[in-house]
Design a protein around this motif. Structure first.
Motif, short mmCIF file in Angstrom:
data_model
loop_
_atom_site.label_atom_id
_atom_site.label_comp_id
_atom_site.label_asym_id
_atom_site.label_seq_id
_atom_site.Cartn_x
_atom_site.Cartn_y
_atom_site.Cartn_z
N ARG A 357 -5.11 -3.31 -15.75
CA ARG A 357 -5.02 -4.75 -15.53
C ARG A 357 -4.12 -5.07 -14.34
O ARG A 357 -4.38 -6.00 -13.57
N LEU A 358 -3.05 -4.31 -14.16
CA LEU A 358 -2.20 -4.51 -12.99
C LEU A 358 -2.99 -4.29 -11.70
O LEU A 358 -2.86 -5.06 -10.74
N ALA A 359 -3.81 -3.22 -11.69
CA ALA A 359 -4.63 -2.96 -10.51
C ALA A 359 -5.65 -4.07 -10.29
O ALA A 359 -5.87 -4.52 -9.16
N HIS A 360 -6.26 -4.54 -11.37
CA HIS A 360 -7.22 -5.64 -11.27
C HIS A 360 -6.55 -6.91 -10.74
O HIS A 360 -7.09 -7.61 -9.87
N ASP A 361 -5.36 -7.20 -11.24
CA ASP A 361 -4.65 -8.41 -10.83
C ASP A 361 -4.15 -8.36 -9.39
O ASP A 361 -3.77 -9.39 -8.82
N SER A 362 -4.18 -7.16 -8.79
CA SER A 362 -3.79 -7.06 -7.38
C SER A 362 -4.79 -7.78 -6.47
O SER A 362 -4.45 -8.17 -5.35
N GLY A 363 -6.03 -7.95 -6.95
CA GLY A 363 -7.04 -8.63 -6.17
C GLY A 363 -7.73 -7.76 -5.13
O GLY A 363 -8.59 -8.24 -4.40
N VAL A 364 -7.37 -6.48 -5.07
CA VAL A 364 -8.00 -5.56 -4.11
C VAL A 364 -9.12 -4.82 -4.85
O VAL A 364 -8.86 -4.14 -5.84
N GLY A 365 -10.34 -4.95 -4.37
CA GLY A 365 -11.49 -4.44 -5.10
C GLY A 365 -11.52 -2.94 -5.26
O GLY A 365 -11.91 -2.42 -6.32
N ARG A 366 -11.14 -2.21 -4.24
CA ARG A 366 -11.07 -0.76 -4.34
C ARG A 366 -10.04 -0.25 -3.35
O ARG A 366 -9.97 -0.71 -2.21
N PHE A 367 -9.26 0.70 -3.80
CA PHE A 367 -8.14 1.14 -2.95
C PHE A 367 -7.67 2.53 -3.34
O PHE A 367 -7.98 3.05 -4.42
N LEU A 368 -6.88 3.11 -2.43
CA LEU A 368 -6.11 4.32 -2.69
C LEU A 368 -4.65 3.92 -2.80
O LEU A 368 -4.13 3.22 -1.93
N LEU A 369 -3.99 4.36 -3.86
CA LEU A 369 -2.58 4.06 -4.06
C LEU A 369 -1.81 5.38 -4.08
O LEU A 369 -1.99 6.20 -4.98
N ASP A 370 -0.98 5.59 -3.07
CA ASP A 370 -0.17 6.80 -2.97
C ASP A 370 1.04 6.65 -3.88
O ASP A 370 1.86 5.75 -3.71
N LEU A 371 1.15 7.54 -4.88
CA LEU A 371 2.20 7.44 -5.90
C LEU A 371 3.31 8.46 -5.72
O LEU A 371 4.21 8.55 -6.56
N ARG A 372 3.30 9.20 -4.64
CA ARG A 372 4.31 10.23 -4.45
C ARG A 372 5.68 9.63 -4.17
O ARG A 372 5.79 8.51 -3.65
N GLU A 373 6.70 10.38 -4.51
CA GLU A 373 8.07 9.91 -4.31
C GLU A 373 8.32 9.60 -2.84
O GLU A 373 7.91 10.35 -1.96
N GLY A 374 9.00 8.48 -2.60
CA GLY A 374 9.40 8.11 -1.26
C GLY A 374 8.36 7.38 -0.44
O GLY A 374 8.65 6.95 0.68
N VAL A 375 7.15 7.19 -0.95
CA VAL A 375 6.09 6.54 -0.18
C VAL A 375 6.14 5.02 -0.40
O VAL A 375 6.24 4.25 0.56
#
Length: 446
Positions: A357-375
């Motif tokens: 739901r957080l990703a949906h509420d971002s309003g971006v239809g499709r994306f890559l989210l980099d989750l590595r430390e420091g990014v």
């Protein structure tokens, strides 16, 4: 704090996280755009890149994994693809893409439930691309395709015996005798699991382990003649050993059987990497529940389960990249229960208390989210607190979704990156009968 005020504060916090996701999200181009795969170049230095899926029946997940894998092969020298499928079934596709001969007994691949998981148009498109990529390359440089799973017990027994018949008839006779205790249940191994609870069937465990160890002890002798054939036989022997243990463990507890299965998949991956040499690099396709680090989810923290993603992190460290996938809604190919017909069901909108739901509420239809430390550290910090994450396998029951398909996770500890498609569609299954005009070597046409 009054309940209404607490709810307002929670809503504000969630909206803030959604905004951070929107700012950090890297929008994805079309799946057929070369720029799609190029966004994943940041992970090309890993030895193993694991690509997940939030369901086993979503077309966009298969297409995205294919696009990323093509890029890693074409531009970064990845040498093998390993998938959450049984070794003998995937071996049929490997022989096709590497233009190797098929044994006379080879059974049609992926004809057992759930057929749509690998027998679909998206996999067909990738397999045809991989065959074309390999066409003009020397035999040793061709990219291989392997299965990591352990369910096709009967085909693996057949594979071991056929190999030994060719290279060592005396060993084949011994293996036939040892496998004799399993063959009555080879087509229905769940029944073996029930029988194995009695003391009289403990001998099967010793027999199948001894067959594998005998095979491995003669590795230098056997592999000198044909390394690929030896790898195939040893992987089948490993599958028989692991399947015997897995079906016994099913009756002792879910965690033990799950752990045996994922440990087998990890050991098979390592065996293939070793066989392909020190420069080998692998792309793994499996469900999020297998490739996300289980120690950062309820799987490990509550149920004491491990998975291939966790084992790869422990073995390869930063040389393993774990990439998960998610969706908010759309359709999915699935069944309501095991061995029931495939259906196309509509996915429930994601729950308000979920990462989806957080990703949906971002309003971006499709994306890559980099989750590595420091990014994206402010966002990563906010995402660390566990939330619910949705897992749809081959079974989907929307009516019990909260309890049957959601589990608590810490997303940025579970994955190195997340690929998001807000709206997704079901895969298109291939027919199980031969289609007119297809080549006799086409693996899905048999």
């Amino acid at each position: 704090m009054p309940e209404q005020a607490q709810a307002r504060e929670q809503t504000f916090a969630d909206v803030s996280i959604a905004t951070l996701i929107r700012d950090a999200a890297e929008p994805l181009p079309g799946l057929d755009d070369p720029a799609f795969g190029a966004l994943f170049d940041r992970f090309a230095g890993a030895r193993v890149v694991l690509l997940g899926e939030a369901s086993h029946g979503t077309s966009e997940f298969y297409q995205a994994r294919a696009a990323i894998t093509r890029r890693l092969i074409e531009q970064h020298g990845f040498t093998l693809v390993a998938v959450e499928a049984d070794w003998p079934d995937a071996a049929s596709l490997d022989r096709y893409v590497r233009r190797r001969p098929s044994p006379a007994h080879a059974e049609p691949p992926f004809r057992r439930f759930p057929t749509w998981m690998w027998r679909n148009t998206d996999v067909e498109t990738f397999i045809e691309w991989l065959r074309g990529w390999n066409e003009d390359r020397p035999t040793h440089a061709r990219v291989s395709f392997h299965g990591l799973d352990l369910y096709n017990l009967s085909a693996s027994i057949r594979g071991v015996l056929d190999y030994l018949d060719r290279v060592d008839p005396e060993a084949a006779a011994v293996a036939r005798e040892r496998y004799g205790c399993l063959t009555p249940w080879a087509s229905e191994p769940q029944a073996y699991g029930r029988m194995a609870l009695t003391r009289g069937y403990s001998r099967c465990e010793r027999a199948v382990v001894k067959t594998l160890t005998d095979l491995l002890e003669k590795q230098l002798e056997y592999a000198a003649d044909d390394g690929d054939s030896f790898l195939d036989a040893s992987a089948n022997a490993r599958l028989v050993k692991s399947a015997e243990a897995y079906y016994r463990a099913v009756y002792y507890g879910a965690a033990e059987s799950w752990n045996r299965r994922d440990t087998h998949m990890f050991e098979t991956l390592c065996a293939v990497l070793e066989a392909r040499g020190p420069e080998a690099k692998a792309v793994v396709w499996a469900h999020n529940s297998h490739i996300g680090d289980a120690s950062k989810t309820e799987m490990g923290l509550v149920r004491e389960e491990l998975n291939i993603g966790q084992l790869c992190r422990e073995r390869f460290g930063r040389d393993a990249a774990l990439i998960g996938f998610g969706t908010h809604g759309g359709t999915v190919a699935c069944a309501s229960d095991w061995d029931e017909p495939m259906q196309v069901k509509r996915i429930n909108p994601s729950r308000p208390d979920s990462y989806e739901r957080l990703a949906h509420d971002s309003g971006v239809g499709r994306f890559l989210l980099d989750l590595r430390e420091g990014v994206h550290e402010p966002l990563r910090t906010r995402l660390l607190d566990p939330k619910l994450e949705r897992f749809i396998g081959v079974i989907y029951r929307p009516e019990t979704e909260r309890w049957s398909h959601y589990s608590g996770c810490s997303l940025p500890q579970q994955f190195d990156a997340w690929v998001w498609f807000d709206e997704t569609t079901a895969v298109t299954p291939l027919p199980t009968a031969r289609r007119e005009g297809v080549d006799d070597t086409w693996p899905f046409g048999l």
